[in-house]
Design an enzyme around this catalytic site. Structure first.
Site, PDB file in Angstrom:
ATOM      1  N   HIS A   1       0.806  -1.150   0.034  1.00 40.27           N
ATOM      2  CA  HIS A   1       0.035   0.127   0.045  1.00 40.27           C
ATOM      3  C   HIS A   1       0.860   1.294  -0.005  1.00 40.27           C
ATOM      4  O   HIS A   1       0.232   2.269  -0.272  1.00 40.27           O
ATOM      5  CB  HIS A   1      -0.955  -0.060   1.211  1.00 40.27           C
ATOM      6  CG  HIS A   1      -2.358   0.703   1.004  1.00 40.27           C
ATOM      7  ND1 HIS A   1      -2.354   1.883   0.355  1.00 40.27           N
ATOM      8  CD2 HIS A   1      -3.466   0.563   1.477  1.00 40.27           C
ATOM      9  CE1 HIS A   1      -3.625   2.380   0.190  1.00 40.27           C
ATOM     10  NE2 HIS A   1      -4.396   1.567   0.805  1.00 40.27           N
TER      11      HIS A   1
ATOM     12  N   TYR B   1     -15.331   5.520   8.149  1.00 39.12           N
ATOM     13  CA  TYR B   1     -14.232   6.288   7.306  1.00 39.12           C
ATOM     14  C   TYR B   1     -14.483   5.770   5.979  1.00 39.12           C
ATOM     15  O   TYR B   1     -14.779   4.628   5.670  1.00 39.12           O
ATOM     16  CB  TYR B   1     -13.030   5.460   7.718  1.00 39.12           C
ATOM     17  CG  TYR B   1     -11.560   5.809   6.730  1.00 39.12           C
ATOM     18  CD1 TYR B   1     -10.575   6.706   7.360  1.00 39.12           C
ATOM     19  CD2 TYR B   1     -11.430   5.504   5.694  1.00 39.12           C
ATOM     20  CE1 TYR B   1      -9.482   6.840   6.689  1.00 39.12           C
ATOM     21  CE2 TYR B   1     -10.514   5.772   5.044  1.00 39.12           C
ATOM     22  CZ  TYR B   1      -9.468   6.502   5.457  1.00 39.12           C
ATOM     23  OH  TYR B   1      -8.124   6.651   4.760  1.00 39.12           O
TER      24      TYR B   1
ATOM     25  N   THR C   1      -4.863  10.360  -0.492  1.00 43.74           N
ATOM     26  CA  THR C   1      -6.254  10.175  -0.099  1.00 43.74           C
ATOM     27  C   THR C   1      -6.833  11.228   0.823  1.00 43.74           C
ATOM     28  O   THR C   1      -6.076  11.828   1.705  1.00 43.74           O
ATOM     29  CB  THR C   1      -6.283   8.838   0.845  1.00 43.74           C
ATOM     30  OG1 THR C   1      -5.555   8.696   1.882  1.00 43.74           O
ATOM     31  CG2 THR C   1      -6.120   7.911  -0.109  1.00 43.74           C
TER      32      THR C   1
END
Length: 808
Positions: free
Chosen positions: A508, A624, A637
């Site tokens: 990630h 979230y 993000t």
């Protein structure tokens, strides 16, 4: 940001003749291949008398060829990068525009006109002082210099103008379907300034920087987001903390953040990458890495080696397009560009463990991949005779690995468990046992590979006779596998199952989900619609016996290291077995029916999740939803806090039998509009959580404690959600190819007592969900939550009097 992009030496090949792309025909087994190649044998038979000199000459020619071709390939890539860099630096102008400007200036000069207002004459005088030039030469040189300067000034002006235009985001807040005159004029100006065909990175210098919101605005939006989640007394206490922060400490921290935003390309991204990802000391597996699946209902070929051959070739074609910057930048509404920076580290990248922090190692090029099968690691060269291996040739290489009878070396089979568990033991183990000799060479081969491949010996994918169990098993296999058969540190691990199903596990820190999904959709489409298969399921084309066998990586792993591997495996297995993962396709209706409700499909699903969670838990929680800030340079993000006062009011109305349909619909509209407004704020740099995160980092640097920030960042996200966006809607027509639908992808639970939910809205009639939680939590149950999601979908659509699809 990580360790930058160092230029590293390419991985060394194995023993002479064993791994070179131009070696003689390989013998019957991997071990004998090396021995036979050393003797110069063309196969398994005995060398003929008198052939030694000829074979030595042949080998010398092959070695020279293998030295020449990579060097030539490397120089071609350097020239291509240089050319692309020049073209990108000119954007939004082009190379031909320089000639037009210079010719225009020269024409005006010879026409007795002075477009320079005397500047050309001054340049001519300066040239006359520097040396002897004829009058005509001075005129030409002066005109060219002025024209070039004018051209550069025009480029800078156009770029600054485009950056100013792209800083306007009012168009996002306009009512859907209604575009004002000012927005139309703005959009026309953006199109005019960016009319030249852009390459992947053309817009990078034209994108605005992420703005820093005002502290008071962020604090106000934060308090608004937690109001429905707190009791009255707790909310009053938090309000006091927040207001004190906004007046006293907040402005001091904000000053440093503003200062950073002036000189940094993006004030969030480097800290986000370092502190959220690279400094995390927990396992990447489940906690950070995420996965993406194959087509839901269709498997183009059930031959494992063939599916591997086609898809690996498709991946390499994508890498070539990326190197040549031929991938089109993503434009919102075909006009507004998104940042493309995250593409840079997709290939040839590995996360390197450290005791305090990891680093990202990215090399400019890699000519091999590493394949894991049945506990063995194989190095496979990607080129032969200076070209990429063709699909059938790659299938041949994969089949050779599948047929190889050799056994794993001591400690080799479960070695990748080190990448699945805590980072500190792996960092110490790497330093102690992989810093020299064959272990270092083999580890370098993995870390410098283009990507990692696993030939999995299990069968996965959707089965019509048992859809629930099959999809759950498929998702868990992609998320963690057996904890030692994926290299979780690589930018991505490509997985091919025994029955031809494929998937991907992505690290990630280097990029977010939309980048990987863009790549993955293109790979699947290229595999199905461009490359294809023969009638018997093999790749098209012919095999090539002249390509050398894949090379086994060699290891010398001591017992002390093997003990660390076993400990890491035990730790990783506990984490993997605790994951309760439920994946299912919802095909009662999809985007087509939701649009008839005149609402955003994403807002619809988010309200479904709020209703499902309340029915599941009997309470609301901090939620979230991942958004993006790629309207800004190097944006990543932002968080949309989907649980709002409006969404809670709607949910309470849905569970209250005294409420009418009209009242519920009114509350639904309010909640949907609020969610869309929050999403737009997040996209345009006015989110809450990244700003508070950066303020917290500044406070840590200054050694200042903030009770407000400490409490905010300690709040758990018990419902973490993300939509997997379709990136390539034009790759093929869903209506004409209804079976070519994606399964989407997912991730592990964020909180120990919460849910992680990923969903993808495919076509008009399908939404796939992936729900994760932990078996160890007595409060959660992914399958129970899935049932609530399905029921909530049906209950909300019923408010509008619309019928679901009859197809199941």
């Amino acid at each position: 940001m990580g360790c930058g992009r160092p230029r590293l030496q390419p991985a060394l090949p194995g023993p002479a003749g064993s791994s070179s792309a131009g070696a003689a025909a390989a013998p019957c087994s991997t071990d004998s291949a090396i021995a036979e190649a050393d003797r110069g044998s063309p196969g398994c038979g005995r060398q003929l008398p008198g052939a030694a000199d000829a074979m030595d000459l042949h080998r010398s020619q092959e070695v020279l060829q293998e030295i020449r071709l990579p060097a030539l390939h490397s120089w071609k890539k350097r020239i291509m990068r240089f050319k692309n860099g020049i073209i990108t630096s000119m954007y939004p102008a082009g190379p031909s525009s320089w000639l037009i400007v210079v010719v225009g200036v020269m024409s005006s000069t010879y026409g007795k006109m002075d477009p320079s207002l005397g500047i050309i004459a001054r340049i001519s005088e300066t040239l006359d002082m520097m040396g002897r030039m004829s009058s005509q030469t001075k005129t030409v040189v002066s005109g060219v210099l002025f024209g070039t300067g004018l051209w550069v000034a025009l480029i800078i002006t156009m770029r600054c103008s485009l950056k100013v235009l792209l800083s306007y985001h009012g168009w996002m807040f306009a009512e859907h379907g209604k575009m004002g005159r000012a927005t139309r004029i703005w959009m026309a100006m953006v199109k005019i300034l960016s009319c030249r065909k852009p390459t992947l990175y053309s817009f990078q210098t034209c994108l605005p920087r992420l703005p820093v919101p005002a502290v008071k605005d962020t604090v106000h939006r934060y308090l608004e987001s937690v109001r429905p989640l707190m009791k009255e007394q707790d909310f009053k206490r938090m309000t006091a903390l927040a207001q004190d922060f906004a007046v006293n400490l907040g402005p001091k921290l904000q000053w440093y953040l503003k200062l950073k935003s002036w000189w940094a390309t993006n004030y969030v991204t480097d800290w986000w990458e370092e502190y959220v990802y690279l400094r995390g000391r927990g396992p990447l597996m489940v906690n950070s890495n995420y996965f993406s699946m194959d087509l839901l209902y269709l498997t183009p070929s059930h031959i494992q080696a063939a599916r591997a051959g086609n898809t690996i070739h498709a991946i390499l074609l994508y890498r070539r397009e990326l190197d040549q910057e031929k991938i089109k930048p993503i434009l919102l509404g075909a006009t507004v560009p998104l940042c493309s920076a995250q593409w840079e580290r997709m290939f040839n990248t590995s996360r390197i463990p450290g005791e305090e922090a990891d680093t990202l190692q990215h090399i400019q090029d890699s000519r091999h991949i590493v394949v894991y099968h049945r506990g063995r690691y194989f190095k496979v060269w990607l080129y032969h005779d200076g070209r990429l291996l063709r699909p059938r040739e790659m299938e041949q290489q994969m089949q050779r690995i599948l047929d190889d009878p050799s056994e794993p070396q001591a400690g080799e089979e479960k070695l990748a468990a080190l990448t699945a568990a805590d980072r500190v033991p792996w960092a110490r183990c790497r330093k102690a046992y992989f810093g020299r000799g064959k272990n270092k060479q083999s580890l370098d081969a993995i870390e410098r590979a283009a990507f990692f491949v696993t030939l999995d010996d299990t069968e996965q994918g959707y089965r019509k006779e048992d859809p629930e169990t099959s999809m759950d098993s498929y998702a868990k296999s992609l998320l963690h596998g057996r904890c030692f058969d994926r290299w979780f540190d690589k930018s991505f691990t490509f997985i091919i199952f025994k029955n031809g199903k494929i998937g991907i596990n992505a690290e990630h820190s280097w990029a977010d989900g939309p980048i990987v999904i863009h790549f993955w959709e293109k790979i699947v489409a290229t595999d199905c619609f461009q490359l294809g298969y023969t009638e018997d399921g093999h790749c098209k084309g012919d095999t090539n016996p002249g390509i050398a066998y894949p090379t086994r990586l060699q290891w010398d792993i001591p017992e002390e290291c093997q003990e660390v591997i076993e400990t890491s495996l035990s730790s990783a297995a506990l984490l993997a077995h605790d994951v309760d993962l439920h994946s299912f396709p919802f095909d009662s209706f999809g985007k087509g029916l939701i649009k008839k409700c005149r609402t955003s499909p994403d807002a619809f699903v988010q309200l479904v999740l709020q209703l499902a969670h309340y029915r599941d838990m009997g309470k609301f929680c901090l939620t979230y939803e991942a958004s993006m800030t790629r309207l800004f340079r190097e944006g990543r993000t932002e968080t949309v806090r989907s649980c709002t006062t409006e969404s809670c009011n709607f949910v309470l109305a849905m569970v209250d039998p005294t409420q009418t349909v009209e009242q519920r619909l009114r509350l639904f509209r309010l909640a949907s509009e609020k969610h869309q407004h929050l999403y737009r704020l997040a996209m345009t740099g006015a989110g809450i959580d990244r700003h508070l995160f950066c303020l917290y980092v500044v406070s840590k640097y200054l050694a200042v404690e903030s009770p407000f920030l400490k409490e905010v960042l300690a709040e758990p996200w018990r419902l973490s959600t993300s939509q997997t966006p379709l990136q390539h809607v034009g790759l093929f027509d869903f209506n004409k190819n209804p079976e070519y639908v994606s399964s989407g992808g997912g991730f592990g639970p964020v909180a120990d007592d919460g849910y992680g939910v990923s969903y993808i809205i495919v076509g008009e009639n399908l939404i796939s969900f992936h729900i994760s939680s932990k078996f160890s939590s007595p409060e959660t149950d992914s399958h129970r939550f899935g049932r609530h999601v399905k029921q909530a979908m049906m209950d909300i659509i019923a408010l509008f009097g619309l019928r679901s699809n009859s197809r199941k």
